[in-house]
Design an enzyme around this catalytic site. Structure first.
Site, short mmCIF file in Angstrom:
data_model
loop_
_atom_site.label_atom_id
_atom_site.label_comp_id
_atom_site.label_asym_id
_atom_site.label_seq_id
_atom_site.Cartn_x
_atom_site.Cartn_y
_atom_site.Cartn_z
N LYS A 79 0.68 -1.37 0.07
CA LYS A 79 -0.06 0.07 -0.02
C LYS A 79 1.03 1.08 0.08
O LYS A 79 1.96 1.21 0.67
CB LYS A 79 -0.76 0.11 1.28
N SER A 178 -9.91 -0.30 7.07
CA SER A 178 -9.35 -0.48 5.76
C SER A 178 -8.70 -1.46 5.37
O SER A 178 -8.13 -1.61 3.80
CB SER A 178 -8.36 0.75 5.83
N1 GLN Z 1 -13.02 4.25 6.40
C1 GLN Z 1 -12.30 4.66 7.73
C2 GLN Z 1 -11.92 6.14 7.65
O1 GLN Z 1 -12.32 6.73 6.56
C3 GLN Z 1 -11.23 3.81 8.07
C4 GLN Z 1 -9.94 4.07 7.33
C5 GLN Z 1 -8.64 3.37 7.52
O2 GLN Z 1 -9.01 2.23 8.17
N2 GLN Z 1 -7.76 3.77 7.08
O3 GLN Z 1 -11.47 6.69 8.52
#
Ligand code: GLN
Length: 471
Positions: A79, A178
């Site tokens: 990533k 995420s």
């Molecule tokens: N969707 C969540 C956010 O926008 C989690 C993002 C993540 O885990 N990096 O913060």
């Protein structure tokens, strides 16, 4: 079998038996990347030359009969919020568009030490803020199961790359879902480790009390191999810890699985519910004891998460000031450099989070928002502690719905935030969770979330592997 169908262990055996060379294997994956990328858009950068060079190096080692580790030759993707020395690391943001990583993240260093071959860097929502990878400043990533739909996020590029056979495994990061949610949307396995199990050194910070690096792969076994390679105490991350790696003996036959009613309520789509209930029935048939449990404070988790994470993000992102890293705009004075660089460098979701976090931390509101959220977080965690006195695992869906359409939620931040409702409580509690493909709603994958007590990743892997056989 084709080369991309082999697991990490199989690759290892075949390389040692010289059934194929590392160059052939890497060449095969690079070929898939070339073919799939125009459709999928999972990668922000592909490091073809370095990958082939590493493959040749490994082939030479094998030829000479030198010992090689289990991961040697396994093609992977990282990533683009995780540093790989000498390569660009953009975090999906214009502000870091031309930033080159000066060192390897600890997790990357561990992978390299074991000979894994990095094929490239994958797309993400800017600074890992989002749930669909649509907030990337650079490109749209499409779900391989349906090109009109999102891959989930923020590790959407990593999940897609695995699902589209562009790599054997990938690293992602998970702050509130995420890794788990894109794994669920793309039909792959993804682990959010216990907070502290994997070093965060070299991960561009989103919310430091929540962030964790973890693996995405096609099987639980591959995830386990990667987790075991990257976990452990690191002196560069004071919150990291060593974990007991001794193999535990967990059998579906005699475990207790808790089902929290709060995670099966309003908003959960019928097909997703049915798939997860089907898994629970199968686990029960295999001998597991199923217990109804309650995590009453999880209903505050989303509100709590968006106060805690934005507060931490607003502080973490202060370092991108147009001076130290990346994009820098010329201006008449220092303040204007900050304004211009940040104004042009950050996208709208990142700005929204900085503003929310700055507000929550501001004097006068600090007690009402930030401190209150910390108190709620303690209660959310306490629920998990209490439940794990009665059960070994908790099963829930990963997401209330399968992959949604590209564009469907992008203009409505609240709708987007609601995607995380079933994953953020786990992040706030700091406990580990695996997203395991559980079935399909039509052509769209649906993931089961297997949660356990802190540092019981090995137990989760065992249950995951046993479930894989019966699902
Ligand atoms: N969707 C969540 C956010 O926008 C989690 C993002 C993540 O885990 N990096 O913060």
């Amino acid at each position: 079998m084709e080369l991309h169908q082999f697991s990490i262990k199989q690759i290892h055996q075949h390389l040692l038996q010289k059934d194929f060379s590392a160059r052939e294997l890497v060449g095969h994956y690079l070929g898939i990347i070339k073919k799939e990328e125009p459709k999928i858009g999972a990668f922000l950068a592909v490091s073809e030359d370095e990958a082939l060079e590493q493959a040749d190096y490994l082939d030479e080692k094998i030829k000479q009969g030198q010992e090689v580790s289990l991961l040697a030759g396994a093609p992977c993707a990282i990533k683009d919020a995780i540093l790989v020395k000498g390569q660009k690391c953009t975090a999906g943001s214009r502000i870091l568009e031309n930033y080159f990583a000066p060192y390897d993240a600890t997790a990357v260093a561990e992978l390299k030490k074991q000979g894994a071959i990095i094929l490239g860097k994958t797309n993400l929502d800017e600074f890992a803020m989002g749930s669909s990878t649509e907030h990337s400043a650079f490109q749209v990533t499409r779900n391989p199961h349906d090109l009109t739909r999102v891959p989930g996020g923020t590790s959407g590029g990593s999940a897609c790359a695995v699902a589209a056979n562009e790599c054997v495994f990938a690293l992602g990061s998970d702050t509130g879902g995420s890794i788990r949610q894109p794994a669920s949307f793309c039909g792959v396995v993804g682990l959010k480790p216990t907070y502290g199990a994997v070093s965060r050194y070299g991960l561009i910070a989103h919310a430091s009390s929540l962030d964790q690096i973890g693996p995405l792969a096609k099987t639980t076994e591959d995830c386990q191999i990667i987790f075991n390679a990257i976990k452990g105490k690191d002196e560069n991350d004071a919150t990291s810890a060593d974990t007991d790696n001794s193999s535990v003996n967990v059998d579906l036959k005699n475990v207790k699985i808790g089902i929290p009613q709060e995670y099966f309520g309003e908003g959960l789509e019928k097909a997703t519910r049915e798939i997860i209930e089907g898994v629970i029935k199968k686990a029960q048939k295999a001998g597991a004891e199923i217990r109804k449990i309650s995590l009453p404070h999880s209903k505050y988790a989303l509100a709590c998460y968006y106060l805690v994470s934005t507060s931490e993000a607003s502080a973490n992102l202060a370092r991108f000031d147009g001076i130290k890293y990346g994009l820098s705009q010329e201006a008449n004075d220092l303040a204007e450099v900050y304004f211009k660089s940040r104004g042009q460098g950050f996208g709208s979701e990142v700005k929204r989070r900085i503003m929310l976090g700055t507000f929550a931390l501001s004097s006068g509101y600090y007690d009402a928002f930030y401190i209150k959220a910390q108190k709620a977080r303690a209660l959310i965690k306490q629920d998990f502690d209490q439940v794990f006195e009665q059960v070994d695992f908790i099963f829930t869906p990963v997401s209330p719905f399968p992959a949604f359409k590209i564009g469907e939620k992008i203009d409505d931040p609240l709708k987007m935030y609601l995607s995380d409702i079933l994953t953020v409580p786990i992040s706030l509690a700091g406990v580990p969770a695996l997203s395991l493909p559980a079935g399909k709603d039509g052509h769209l994958p649906v993931g089961l979330q297997i949660i356990s007590r802190p540092f019981n990743e090995q137990g989760i892997f065992q249950i995951g592997q046993q479930l894989e056989k019966i699902l």
